[in-house]
Design an enzyme around this catalytic site. Structure first.
Site, PDB file in Angstrom:
ATOM      1  N   THR A  95      37.397  40.863  39.635  1.00 15.76           N
ATOM      2  CA  THR A  95      36.834  41.843  40.574  1.00 15.76           C
ATOM      3  C   THR A  95      37.993  42.673  41.103  1.00 15.76           C
ATOM      4  O   THR A  95      38.873  42.136  41.786  1.00 15.76           O
ATOM      5  CB  THR A  95      36.131  41.130  41.757  1.00 15.76           C
ATOM      6  OG1 THR A  95      35.125  40.274  41.233  1.00 15.76           O
ATOM      7  CG2 THR A  95      35.497  42.145  42.696  1.00 15.76           C
ATOM      8  N   LYS A 170      29.219  45.715  41.225  1.00 10.59           N
ATOM      9  CA  LYS A 170      29.610  44.432  41.832  1.00 10.59           C
ATOM     10  C   LYS A 170      29.881  44.588  43.335  1.00 10.59           C
ATOM     11  O   LYS A 170      29.392  43.810  44.152  1.00 10.59           O
ATOM     12  CB  LYS A 170      30.851  43.922  41.099  1.00 10.59           C
ATOM     13  CG  LYS A 170      31.663  42.870  41.807  1.00 10.59           C
ATOM     14  CD  LYS A 170      31.146  41.482  41.574  1.00 10.59           C
ATOM     15  CE  LYS A 170      31.918  40.483  42.429  1.00 10.59           C
ATOM     16  NZ  LYS A 170      31.389  39.166  42.384  1.00 10.59           N
ATOM     17  N   LYS A 245      37.455  40.042  50.609  1.00  6.03           N
ATOM     18  CA  LYS A 245      38.104  40.841  49.558  1.00  6.03           C
ATOM     19  C   LYS A 245      37.116  41.901  49.038  1.00  6.03           C
ATOM     20  O   LYS A 245      37.455  43.077  48.917  1.00  6.03           O
ATOM     21  CB  LYS A 245      38.543  39.923  48.405  1.00  6.03           C
ATOM     22  CG  LYS A 245      39.069  40.695  47.203  1.00  6.03           C
ATOM     23  CD  LYS A 245      39.212  39.836  45.948  1.00  6.03           C
ATOM     24  CE  LYS A 245      39.390  40.717  44.719  1.00  6.03           C
ATOM     25  NZ  LYS A 245      39.424  40.004  43.461  1.00  6.03           N
TER      26      LYS A 245
HETATM   27  P1  NAD Z   1      42.124  32.018  40.935  1.00  6.87           P
HETATM   28  O1  NAD Z   1      43.177  32.439  41.896  1.00  6.87           O
HETATM   29  O2  NAD Z   1      41.596  30.621  40.972  1.00  6.87           O
HETATM   30  O3  NAD Z   1      42.644  32.273  39.426  1.00  6.87           O
HETATM   31  C1  NAD Z   1      43.445  33.344  39.035  1.00  6.87           C
HETATM   32  C2  NAD Z   1      44.413  32.843  37.965  1.00  6.87           C
HETATM   33  O4  NAD Z   1      45.167  33.963  37.478  1.00  6.87           O
HETATM   34  C3  NAD Z   1      45.426  31.824  38.500  1.00  6.87           C
HETATM   35  O5  NAD Z   1      45.364  30.645  37.711  1.00  6.87           O
HETATM   36  C4  NAD Z   1      46.779  32.539  38.356  1.00  6.87           C
HETATM   37  O6  NAD Z   1      47.842  31.672  38.014  1.00  6.87           O
HETATM   38  C5  NAD Z   1      46.475  33.501  37.213  1.00  6.87           C
HETATM   39  N1  NAD Z   1      47.381  34.657  37.143  1.00  6.87           N
HETATM   40  C6  NAD Z   1      47.759  35.503  38.128  1.00  6.87           C
HETATM   41  N2  NAD Z   1      48.581  36.463  37.628  1.00  6.87           N
HETATM   42  C7  NAD Z   1      48.715  36.203  36.305  1.00  6.87           C
HETATM   43  C8  NAD Z   1      49.423  36.829  35.245  1.00  6.87           C
HETATM   44  N3  NAD Z   1      50.195  37.908  35.463  1.00  6.87           N
HETATM   45  N4  NAD Z   1      49.330  36.293  34.016  1.00  6.87           N
HETATM   46  C9  NAD Z   1      48.576  35.192  33.785  1.00  6.87           C
HETATM   47  N5  NAD Z   1      47.875  34.548  34.737  1.00  6.87           N
HETATM   48  C10 NAD Z   1      47.952  35.052  35.993  1.00  6.87           C
HETATM   49  O7  NAD Z   1      40.939  33.080  41.112  1.00  6.87           O
HETATM   50  P2  NAD Z   1      39.394  32.892  40.672  1.00  6.87           P
HETATM   51  O8  NAD Z   1      38.632  32.255  41.797  1.00  6.87           O
HETATM   52  O9  NAD Z   1      39.343  32.315  39.304  1.00  6.87           O
HETATM   53  O10 NAD Z   1      38.928  34.437  40.645  1.00  6.87           O
HETATM   54  C11 NAD Z   1      39.299  35.309  39.586  1.00  6.87           C
HETATM   55  C12 NAD Z   1      38.579  36.628  39.777  1.00  6.87           C
HETATM   56  O11 NAD Z   1      37.170  36.399  39.779  1.00  6.87           O
HETATM   57  C13 NAD Z   1      38.898  37.329  41.104  1.00  6.87           C
HETATM   58  O12 NAD Z   1      39.028  38.700  40.864  1.00  6.87           O
HETATM   59  C14 NAD Z   1      37.690  37.013  41.971  1.00  6.87           C
HETATM   60  O13 NAD Z   1      37.458  38.002  42.959  1.00  6.87           O
HETATM   61  C15 NAD Z   1      36.581  36.970  40.942  1.00  6.87           C
HETATM   62  N6  NAD Z   1      35.420  36.146  41.306  1.00  6.87           N
HETATM   63  C16 NAD Z   1      35.586  34.904  41.812  1.00  6.87           C
HETATM   64  C17 NAD Z   1      34.474  34.133  42.143  1.00  6.87           C
HETATM   65  C18 NAD Z   1      34.645  32.746  42.706  1.00  6.87           C
HETATM   66  O14 NAD Z   1      33.641  32.177  43.193  1.00  6.87           O
HETATM   67  N7  NAD Z   1      35.823  32.131  42.641  1.00  6.87           N
HETATM   68  C19 NAD Z   1      33.176  34.639  41.942  1.00  6.87           C
HETATM   69  C20 NAD Z   1      33.029  35.912  41.382  1.00  6.87           C
HETATM   70  C21 NAD Z   1      34.164  36.655  41.070  1.00  6.87           C
END
Ligand code: NAD
Length: 296
Positions: A95, A170, A245
């Site tokens: 997102t 979204k 966010k």
């Molecule tokens: P998270 O922080 O658990 O995971 C993100 C991952 O990205 C981490 O493991 C981090 O190490 C990795 N990362 C960061 N920079 C990187 C790079 N340069 N190269 C490789 N890996 C890298 O976040 P999440 O909860 O999995 O959310 C991910 C996305 O999904 C976000 O944009 C969030 O807004 C969206 N989202 C989350 C949810 C939820 O319920 N968690 C629901 C809908 C949407």
């Protein structure tokens, strides 16, 4: 079977990556966290320890699931392996803000990579179960390439129009969710103050014109909907900082597009307070905050 590079194996990405493997795709998995890569490997993906040293010449699709726009920008513009073949479809499921999504989509297309923004609705449980909803922005061609891959991770896949339209759908949806959750919490708060118990109000309002997803699927009052976070001391679920966010992205997009979102702005202020007081809780925590006099 598609040869996929998956980048970002966090709370959401780990389940999504595992579902691509289950669907029979060959998945190469990378994250900055070695622990996350090891988890993906245990789920059947091939571990990638650095993107720099990775031979991407067989890759047909790149899926990213990263925290925010700056991370996606870095991966797209700096980290993507040079050997990635032209024609590889770029699918960003993070997102992020609409403007960055449009810039990255345009840039990737110009470099010969069809690209879509494909943010998701549904939390970690849906990511694990493969039941996410995808809102996709991009050309018909890019959407056609992405769709069979998204189908392994989700149940509903919507083509929302051109580049950035997935993110637009979204954030508009989540702004509405925030407003409707706050409204639902206020209604339960008022009804209880006036002498109705939560179950009685739920039985009436969920069958009347106040009905909404926030009430019938995610009731902020404990009792009526057993699976809702209100029954487990507001353990998320969808945590307050995540909602904040998305409201920040909505406010930013309203600014750049000249849209007027007075209730969206007010919802953002309420979730800023929630983040200060209850940052680790589910976004339905607004009801106990109202009951405690913590929101004005
Ligand atoms: P998270 O922080 O658990 O995971 C993100 C991952 O990205 C981490 O493991 C981090 O190490 C990795 N990362 C960061 N920079 C990187 C790079 N340069 N190269 C490789 N890996 C890298 O976040 P999440 O909860 O999995 O959310 C991910 C996305 O999904 C976000 O944009 C969030 O807004 C969206 N989202 C989350 C949810 C939820 O319920 N968690 C629901 C809908 C949407």
């Amino acid at each position: 079977m598609t040869n996929i590079l998956f980048i970002g194996l966090g709370n959401m990405g780990s389940g999504m990556c595992a579902n691509l493997v289950k669907a029979g795709h060959e998945v190469h998995a990378f994250d900055l966290s070695a622990e996350a890569v090891a988890r993906a490997e245990a789920a059947g993906a091939k571990a990638v320890s650095t993107l720099e040293g990775f031979d991407a010449s067989g890759i047909e699709a790149v899926v990213t699931m990263l925290p925010a726009g700056k991370h996606v920008t870095k991966v797209y513009l700096e980290d993507m392996p040079q050997s990635t073949p032209k024609g590889t479809v770029m699918i960003d499921c993070s997102t992020i803000d609409v403007e960055t999504a449009r810039e990255l989509g345009k840039g990737a297309t110009e470099r010969g990579f069809p690209a879509v923004d494909a943010p998701v609705s549904g939390g970690t449980a849906a990511a694990e179960a493969g039941t996410l909803t995808f809102m996709v922005g991009g050309t018909e061609e890019a959407f056609g390439l992405a769709k069979p891959i998204l189908e392994a991770m989700g149940k509903k896949i919507f083509h929302a129009g051109g580049s950035g339209n997935g993110q637009a759908a979204k954030i508009a949806n989540n702004m509405l969710l925030a407003i409707s959750m706050i409204g639902t919490c206020e209604a339960f708060h008022l009804a209880e103050k006036l002498g109705l118990d939560a179950q009685t109000f739920f039985d009436i309002s969920s069958n009347a014109s106040g009905q909404s997803w926030s009430m019938t699927s995610y009731c902020p009052a404990a009792g009526p909907v057993p699976a809702a976070p209100s029954n487990r001391d507001y353990k998320p679920g969808f945590a307050v900082p995540m909602m904040l966010k998305d409201l920040g992205l909505a406010a930013e997009a309203a600014g750049t597009s000249g849209s007027s979102i007075p209730l969206g702005e007010h919802a953002k202020a309420i979730y800023e307070r929630a983040a200060k007081l209850h940052g680790e809780k589910d976004f339905s925590v607004i009801l106990p905050m109202l009951n405690a006099g913590e929101v004005e």
